[in-house]
Design a protein around this motif. Sequence first.
Motif, PDB file in Angstrom:
ATOM      1  N   PHE A  10       0.917  -1.185  -0.078  1.00  0.00           N
ATOM      2  CA  PHE A  10       0.086  -0.187   0.065  1.00  0.00           C
ATOM      3  C   PHE A  10       0.862   1.043  -0.018  1.00  0.00           C
ATOM      4  O   PHE A  10       1.648   1.446   0.870  1.00  0.00           O
ATOM      5  N   GLU A  11       0.862   2.118  -1.084  1.00  0.00           N
ATOM      6  CA  GLU A  11       1.520   3.410  -1.280  1.00  0.00           C
ATOM      7  C   GLU A  11       0.761   4.294  -1.698  1.00  0.00           C
ATOM      8  O   GLU A  11       0.115   4.260  -2.649  1.00  0.00           O
ATOM      9  N   SER A  12       0.400   5.608  -0.875  1.00  0.00           N
ATOM     10  CA  SER A  12      -0.226   6.503  -1.278  1.00  0.00           C
ATOM     11  C   SER A  12       0.392   7.770  -1.535  1.00  0.00           C
ATOM     12  O   SER A  12       1.495   8.148  -1.122  1.00  0.00           O
ATOM     13  N   GLN A  13       0.108   8.384  -2.565  1.00  0.00           N
ATOM     14  CA  GLN A  13       0.775   9.869  -2.903  1.00  0.00           C
ATOM     15  C   GLN A  13       0.304  11.018  -2.008  1.00  0.00           C
ATOM     16  O   GLN A  13       0.895  12.026  -2.134  1.00  0.00           O
ATOM     17  N   LYS A  14      -0.686  10.575  -1.258  1.00  0.00           N
ATOM     18  CA  LYS A  14      -1.366  11.740  -0.442  1.00  0.00           C
ATOM     19  C   LYS A  14      -0.673  11.563   0.958  1.00  0.00           C
ATOM     20  O   LYS A  14      -0.631  10.545   1.767  1.00  0.00           O
ATOM     21  N   ASN A  17      -1.562   9.716   4.820  1.00  0.00           N
ATOM     22  CA  ASN A  17      -2.552   9.078   4.459  1.00  0.00           C
ATOM     23  C   ASN A  17      -3.030   8.030   5.701  1.00  0.00           C
ATOM     24  O   ASN A  17      -1.900   7.651   6.456  1.00  0.00           O
ATOM     25  N   GLU A  21      -7.683   4.403   0.523  1.00  0.00           N
ATOM     26  CA  GLU A  21      -7.392   5.267  -0.872  1.00  0.00           C
ATOM     27  C   GLU A  21      -8.456   5.014  -1.817  1.00  0.00           C
ATOM     28  O   GLU A  21      -8.800   3.808  -1.973  1.00  0.00           O
ATOM     29  N   LEU A  23      -9.106   5.465  -6.217  1.00  0.00           N
ATOM     30  CA  LEU A  23      -8.859   5.990  -7.577  1.00  0.00           C
ATOM     31  C   LEU A  23      -9.876   5.189  -8.603  1.00  0.00           C
ATOM     32  O   LEU A  23     -10.540   4.433  -8.088  1.00  0.00           O
ATOM     33  N   THR A  99      -5.532  -0.837   4.200  1.00  0.00           N
ATOM     34  CA  THR A  99      -4.632  -1.578   4.758  1.00  0.00           C
ATOM     35  C   THR A  99      -5.575  -2.340   5.613  1.00  0.00           C
ATOM     36  O   THR A  99      -6.499  -2.212   6.331  1.00  0.00           O
ATOM     37  N   TYR A 147     -12.201  12.412  -1.212  1.00  0.00           N
ATOM     38  CA  TYR A 147     -10.741  12.130  -1.060  1.00  0.00           C
ATOM     39  C   TYR A 147     -10.000  12.948  -2.093  1.00  0.00           C
ATOM     40  O   TYR A 147      -8.842  13.447  -1.630  1.00  0.00           O
ATOM     41  N   ARG A 148     -10.611  13.500  -3.000  1.00  0.00           N
ATOM     42  CA  ARG A 148      -9.893  14.249  -4.024  1.00  0.00           C
ATOM     43  C   ARG A 148      -9.928  15.646  -3.669  1.00  0.00           C
ATOM     44  O   ARG A 148      -9.141  16.500  -4.163  1.00  0.00           O
ATOM     45  N   TYR A 160     -13.851  10.010   6.088  1.00  0.00           N
ATOM     46  CA  TYR A 160     -13.726   8.953   5.456  1.00  0.00           C
ATOM     47  C   TYR A 160     -14.174   7.438   6.056  1.00  0.00           C
ATOM     48  O   TYR A 160     -14.747   6.720   5.587  1.00  0.00           O
TER      49      TYR A 160
END
Length: 292
Positions: A10-14, A17, A21, A23, A99, A147-148, A160
């Motif tokens: 699990f890797e988020s750009q936010k 986090n 997430e 997308l 996660t 989320y966006r 969330y």
Amino acid sequence: MTKNLPHLLFESQKPNNIGIEILTIESLFERKDDQEHNPEKAHQVAFNMIVFYTEGISKHLVDFVWHPVKKNTIIHISKGQVNAFQFNDKLKGFIVLFTEDYLKKQLNSLPKNEIDRLFNAQLFSPIMQVPRTSNVAEYIQLFYEEYRDTEEDYNQESTYNALYSIIFSKLERLKQYQTFHLKHSDKLNTFLNFKALLETNYKQSRNADFYAEKLNITYKHLNTISKNIISLTAKQFIDAFLVLEAKRLLMNSEIKSTELAYLLGFEEPTNFVKYFKKHTGFTPNQFKKEYI
């Protein structure tokens, strides 16, 4: 050197986090060639996923089985399962990733039936068709928009969590109508204990009598419970569990068939090869070549 099945974390750009997430399927499709791993190739996930198809027709791989998908199909993937997409330019939808730690934090707000129904791959199919009358899509869309929203971060975690609980409660309600209604009972508890014992002791024994004895019940009783819960005998469930474990290990290591045989509790490698081929139609090496 033989390649392994990719194991995605699990890797988020936010920033900051909290472990969840969302997308779009379209965005994953657009950047599939720019990623280290092509999501159309089989890969194992270290997180949970819900894929909601809102447009298009395709298929989705879960634990080496391709499932047909269309508008309003939901695919649920649990941590550790093998997964792959098959994209086309008409596919649309959302992917919710979360996660194991995030799930554990939400357990108190989710009904126990919901946990069994949505997070137990052995009990239920990963595919579900959402009726047109359902408003699940609206809540998932709302979650995506929240989320966006990068401008409003006040109390976002609570937002969330609330949307997560609503979405999963609605999915559980739909799941109970599309499968047999799983009620908590002595039979279910015994089966879940059987499953837990198998996860710990499968290297030691593939014999249903072994697990019946540990559960302080007869083999016949365990068999009846297993057939009642998942329509498989206890031995069939043990075999299905072991074969899936073998497939995952084959995909995720440089291990040879002989080493894998001993690791899974087989005294002779040839017995393992015969066992694996009986249940899959492939030798271990043939299977690995087929999926890498």
